[in-house]
Every structure is written in C-alpha cells, then in structure tokens.
Design an enzyme around this catalytic site. Structure first.
Site, PDB file in Angstrom:
ATOM      1  N   LYS A 128       0.837  -1.206   0.000  1.00 38.48           N
ATOM      2  CA  LYS A 128       0.000   0.000   0.000  1.00 38.48           C
ATOM      3  C   LYS A 128       0.873   1.259   0.000  1.00 38.48           C
ATOM      4  O   LYS A 128       0.692   2.162  -0.829  1.00 38.48           O
ATOM      5  CB  LYS A 128      -0.912   0.004   1.224  1.00 38.48           C
ATOM      6  CG  LYS A 128      -1.637   1.328   1.453  1.00 38.48           C
ATOM      7  CD  LYS A 128      -2.276   1.387   2.819  1.00 38.48           C
ATOM      8  CE  LYS A 128      -2.747   2.789   3.145  1.00 38.48           C
ATOM      9  NZ  LYS A 128      -3.327   2.915   4.497  1.00 38.48           N
ATOM     10  N   ASP A 146      -5.940  -0.241  -0.276  1.00 41.61           N
ATOM     11  CA  ASP A 146      -6.041  -0.318   1.174  1.00 41.61           C
ATOM     12  C   ASP A 146      -7.327  -1.062   1.520  1.00 41.61           C
ATOM     13  O   ASP A 146      -7.957  -1.678   0.658  1.00 41.61           O
ATOM     14  CB  ASP A 146      -6.004   1.080   1.792  1.00 41.61           C
ATOM     15  CG  ASP A 146      -7.271   1.871   1.493  1.00 41.61           C
ATOM     16  OD1 ASP A 146      -8.049   1.460   0.612  1.00 41.61           O
ATOM     17  OD2 ASP A 146      -7.479   2.917   2.142  1.00 41.61           O
TER      18      ASP A 146
END
Length: 220
Positions: A128, A146
């Site tokens: 991420k 995410d």
C-alpha cells in the site's frame, strides 16, 4: 450482475463528480508543492493504523522541523517520536523512519526510489505504502489498495479476492489503466464517508442503483 458486467468506468466517473463535496484522503490533501516522494513516504507510514485527521496534524509538525532524510537523521529517534506522538505505534514508526532515512542516504543518494520492488525493501513499507509513493509521489502507474479499495471492489463483485494484495493483482489485470491512480482516492473517500464496513449508507450512495451490495446484510 457478474464482474464483467459491473459498469466500472461509469461508476468511477460518477464518483469523480459526486464525491467532490467530501474531505479528500490525507495524501490528496497535501498541496502539490509538499507532495514530494519523501514526504509522501513518511506521511503514509505515519498514517498506518492512525486516523487521517490526526496524521494531517502530526505530519506537517514533523516536516516543519525536518523534511529530508539527512535532517531526519539529525533529529534522532527520540525527537522524531516526540514530534509524531500520539500516532499509533509512534515509537516503532520513529525507529522505522530513522532506519529508512539511513538506507536512503547510504544506498540511494538520499533520494526515494521510484521502483516498487526497491521501495518494498525499506523497513515498514508494504505494498500500500509503496504504491502510494509510486503513484502520488512520482505520477507513475500503480494501484494503491487499502482496506477501503479491497472491501468496496469485492462488495461490487468487480473482484473476488481475500486480501488487499490479491485485489491489487486482480485490478492490475482488468481495471483500465487510466483509473489505476484515481481509484484509491475515490474509494477511500467513498469508504470513509458512505460505504462503511458495517451498515453502509446505501440510501445516499451515488451508485446505489448499480451496486449489487454483495455481503451487505444491514444498511442505512
């Protein structure tokens, strides 16, 4: 509705228009001048397991004192910890920041690498964070997944995956590339304000007419 039938382009274009009234995710709030790869890297690390509203206060406080790897190292771990308190795991993050800055200076001439695999070698940097640096910091193709992007794409039935990493790979295989960078901003905004993990606000969702609401048992 199957994944191939889900009107992803129509949906993302609708969200682009309709979500403008909501507060942007943290990295998108940063002005273009302050969106350096290093600031994005450090701010994203600070934001892990911490609300954007808190990170938005703490990150500028840190950057006002030091915003380069060399300046961070001069501060030292204890001073960094003081400046970033009370973000979650602030002592661990201070240690990671020092380690990252040392590596950047010793191995990358003080610059943040733009290569995803090189970023993943840095302490505390997962996919991420690495993708966000690649996309927001360098403007290069990447998909930052995410919990919001993972949850919503599965709720739409656009992907059928078990983890954010699986979602990233599935999106890389099927999402038109022009949406790779904006999908994070759009779905984080949607997830924070409307499409919550439990009891999403489906009644006010701008795409409620096309959303299959997979896995939703209760909504508002």
């Amino acid at each position: 509705m199957t994944a191939t039938q889900f009107p992803i382009e129509q949906v993302l274009e609708t969200l682009e228009r309709e979500l403008a009234k909501f507060t942007l995710p943290l990295i998108d709030q940063m002005g273009e001048v302050s969106k350096t790869p290093f600031r994005i890297l450090i701010a994203t690390i600070l934001s892990l397991r911490t609300k954007d509203t808190l990170t938005a206060v703490v990150a500028p406080r840190l950057f006002a004192v030091a915003d380069t790897p060399a300046a961070m190292l001069e501060l030292g771990e204890e001073r960094i910890a003081e400046l970033i308190y009370p973000v979650g795991f602030y002592r661990v993050k201070a240690r990671q920041i020092v380690a990252i800055c040392r590596i950047l200076l010793e191995q990358y001439n003080g610059e943040v690498p733009s290569d995803l695999d090189e970023l993943l070698k840095l302490p505390g940097v997962g996919r991420k964070t690495a993708n966000l640096v690649v996309t927001a910091g360098f403007g290069l193709p990447g998909i930052c997944v995410d919990i919001h992007v993972h949850r919503i794409c599965n709720r739409w039935g656009y992907v059928q995956t078990r983890t954010p990493e699986e979602t990233e790979m599935a999106l890389r295989a099927k999402l038109p590339q022009q949406y790779w960078i904006p999908i994070n901003r759009l779905l984080v905004t949607l997830g924070q304000n409307i499409c919550h993990p439990t009891s999403p606000k489906c009644s006010i969702c701008p795409i409620r007419d096309v959303c299959p609401r997979i896995g939703v048992t209760r909504s508002r």
